[in-house]
Scaffold this active site. Sequence first.
Site, PDB file in Angstrom:
ATOM      1  N   LYS A 216      56.490 -10.887 -23.265  1.00 27.74           N
ATOM      2  CA  LYS A 216      56.910 -12.160 -24.073  1.00 27.74           C
ATOM      3  C   LYS A 216      57.285 -11.609 -25.569  1.00 27.74           C
ATOM      4  CE  LYS A 216      57.624 -16.549 -24.986  1.00 27.74           C
ATOM      5  NZ  LYS A 216      58.572 -17.596 -24.251  1.00 27.74           N
TER       6      LYS A 216
ATOM      7  N   GLY B 289      62.523 -14.439 -22.777  1.00 33.27           N
ATOM      8  CA  GLY B 289      62.877 -14.721 -23.894  1.00 33.27           C
ATOM      9  C   GLY B 289      62.273 -15.945 -24.499  1.00 33.27           C
ATOM     10  N   ALA B 290      62.471 -16.289 -25.707  1.00 32.55           N
ATOM     11  CA  ALA B 290      62.088 -17.706 -26.280  1.00 32.55           C
ATOM     12  C   ALA B 290      63.181 -18.634 -26.156  1.00 32.55           C
ATOM     13  CB  ALA B 290      61.730 -17.340 -27.655  1.00 32.55           C
TER      14      ALA B 290
ATOM     15  N   ASP C 197      52.379 -18.234 -23.264  1.00 32.13           N
ATOM     16  CA  ASP C 197      53.059 -17.848 -22.051  1.00 32.13           C
ATOM     17  C   ASP C 197      52.468 -16.324 -21.995  1.00 32.13           C
ATOM     18  OD1 ASP C 197      54.739 -19.962 -22.277  1.00 32.13           O
ATOM     19  OD2 ASP C 197      56.564 -19.150 -22.887  1.00 32.13           O
TER      20      ASP C 197
HETATM   21  N1  LIG Z   1      58.670 -25.394 -10.083  1.00 29.79           N
HETATM   22  C1  LIG Z   1      58.019 -26.016 -10.884  1.00 29.79           C
HETATM   23  N2  LIG Z   1      57.044 -26.726 -10.203  1.00 29.79           N
HETATM   24  C2  LIG Z   1      56.100 -27.655 -11.031  1.00 29.79           C
HETATM   25  N3  LIG Z   1      56.112 -27.638 -12.206  1.00 29.79           N
HETATM   26  C3  LIG Z   1      56.970 -26.888 -13.052  1.00 29.79           C
HETATM   27  C4  LIG Z   1      57.841 -26.108 -12.358  1.00 29.79           C
HETATM   28  N4  LIG Z   1      58.598 -25.418 -13.466  1.00 29.79           N
HETATM   29  C5  LIG Z   1      58.235 -25.934 -14.464  1.00 29.79           C
HETATM   30  N5  LIG Z   1      57.126 -26.836 -14.448  1.00 29.79           N
HETATM   31  C6  LIG Z   1      56.489 -27.309 -15.655  1.00 29.79           C
HETATM   32  O1  LIG Z   1      57.271 -27.105 -16.724  1.00 29.79           O
HETATM   33  C7  LIG Z   1      56.763 -26.413 -17.737  1.00 29.79           C
HETATM   34  C8  LIG Z   1      57.425 -25.978 -18.394  1.00 29.79           C
HETATM   35  O2  LIG Z   1      57.892 -24.541 -17.758  1.00 29.79           O
HETATM   36  P1  LIG Z   1      57.736 -23.209 -18.380  1.00 29.79           P
HETATM   37  O3  LIG Z   1      56.558 -23.120 -19.351  1.00 29.79           O
HETATM   38  O4  LIG Z   1      58.140 -22.246 -17.403  1.00 29.79           O
HETATM   39  O5  LIG Z   1      59.326 -23.193 -19.055  1.00 29.79           O
HETATM   40  P2  LIG Z   1      59.893 -22.310 -20.326  1.00 29.79           P
HETATM   41  O6  LIG Z   1      61.282 -22.168 -20.030  1.00 29.79           O
HETATM   42  O7  LIG Z   1      59.092 -21.076 -20.067  1.00 29.79           O
HETATM   43  O8  LIG Z   1      59.388 -22.921 -21.701  1.00 29.79           O
HETATM   44  P3  LIG Z   1      59.429 -22.130 -23.180  1.00 29.79           P
HETATM   45  O9  LIG Z   1      60.916 -22.065 -23.565  1.00 29.79           O
HETATM   46  O10 LIG Z   1      58.453 -22.991 -23.980  1.00 29.79           O
HETATM   47  O11 LIG Z   1      59.079 -20.754 -22.945  1.00 29.79           O
HETATM   48  C9  LIG Z   1      55.321 -25.884 -17.239  1.00 29.79           C
HETATM   49  O12 LIG Z   1      54.133 -25.702 -17.782  1.00 29.79           O
HETATM   50  C10 LIG Z   1      55.144 -26.574 -15.810  1.00 29.79           C
HETATM   51  O13 LIG Z   1      54.371 -27.750 -16.177  1.00 29.79           O
HETATM   52 MG   LIG Z   2      57.964 -19.985 -21.471  1.00 31.74          MG
END
Ligand SMILES: Nc1ncnc2c1ncn2[C@@H]1O[C@H](COP(=O)(O)OP(=O)(O)OP(=O)(O)O)[C@@H](O)[C@H]1O
Ligand SMILES: [Mg+2]
Length: 246
Positions: free
Chosen positions: A37, A116-117, A54
């Site tokens: 990350k 990525g962010a 993350d």
């Molecule tokens: N398939 C899934 N089932 C259940 N919960 C999920 C699922 N996908 C995502 N989430 C929920 O959504 C939240 C955000 O997902 P995640 O952290 O993977 O997003 P991200 O795109 O990595 O966000 P960021 O831009 O902050 O890095 C997770 O913490 C989880 O609570």
């Molecule tokens: Mg993330």
Amino acid sequence: MAGIFITGTDTGVGKTVATAALGLALREAGVNAGVMKPIETGAQLVSGRRRGEDAAVLHRLLAPGDPIEDVNPIALALPTAPSAAARLEGATIDLARIREACARLEARHDVVLVEGAGGLLVPIDGKTTMADLARTLGCPLIVVARQRLGTINHTLLTLREADRRGLRIAGVVLNEWDPSGDPLSEADALNLQELRERLETPVIADLPALALGPSHTWSPAALAPLVGRFDLDPLVPNLPKAPRPL
Ligand SMILES: Nc1ncnc2c1ncn2[C@@H]1O[C@H](COP(=O)(O)OP(=O)(O)OP(=O)(O)O)[C@@H](O)[C@H]1O
Ligand SMILES: [Mg+2]
């Protein structure tokens, strides 16, 4: 296959969840997957070092033996776009430092999954975006799209911009999770189908929404229902048919 850059249609769409599950799927298939990350904002101060959530999750689940400074070379306090967080701290985000960390991880792994962010055009500074970071790392993209009204537009725009910049797209992940917690309705399913019909790149996973408790922690067991959803062939075409044990 050295690095794969996981981007999304937005922040909070499931990039970390998809990266963790894909990493576990690759490991199950006998591929030594590392994680990175490179830039995380909203990072808390823990024992004198900024610690991104993350990065901590991915490091713990997939590559605890790697130095956290390589997994997450840039951690900034403000939960904003990296450019704004860096500006507030008077910091400069050094892409060379990220490239060097990525090269060290690539030397230790068959493939490095780089999260990525936010989305593709999130700014790193006045000139560079996440798309430029993916390019400088030489990574093809995986685009994570979350099911919700608007995702057809967000996904196609992201794919078009990647294409316009000459970035290769290795696949799309469709995440059925929705912040409302509601199950996938017939309308949602039709919407996803409309998106699918317009994609020119393979969908490498349909991720179901997991029922998570309020204080859940990500573990291989918690992610298991997502791990088997990945079609690894477009990413690693020559995998042995019988998965090797870990
Ligand atoms: N398939 C899934 N089932 C259940 N919960 C999920 C699922 N996908 C995502 N989430 C929920 O959504 C939240 C955000 O997902 P995640 O952290 O993977 O997003 P991200 O795109 O990595 O966000 P960021 O831009 O902050 O890095 C997770 O913490 C989880 O609570
Ligand atoms: Mg993330």
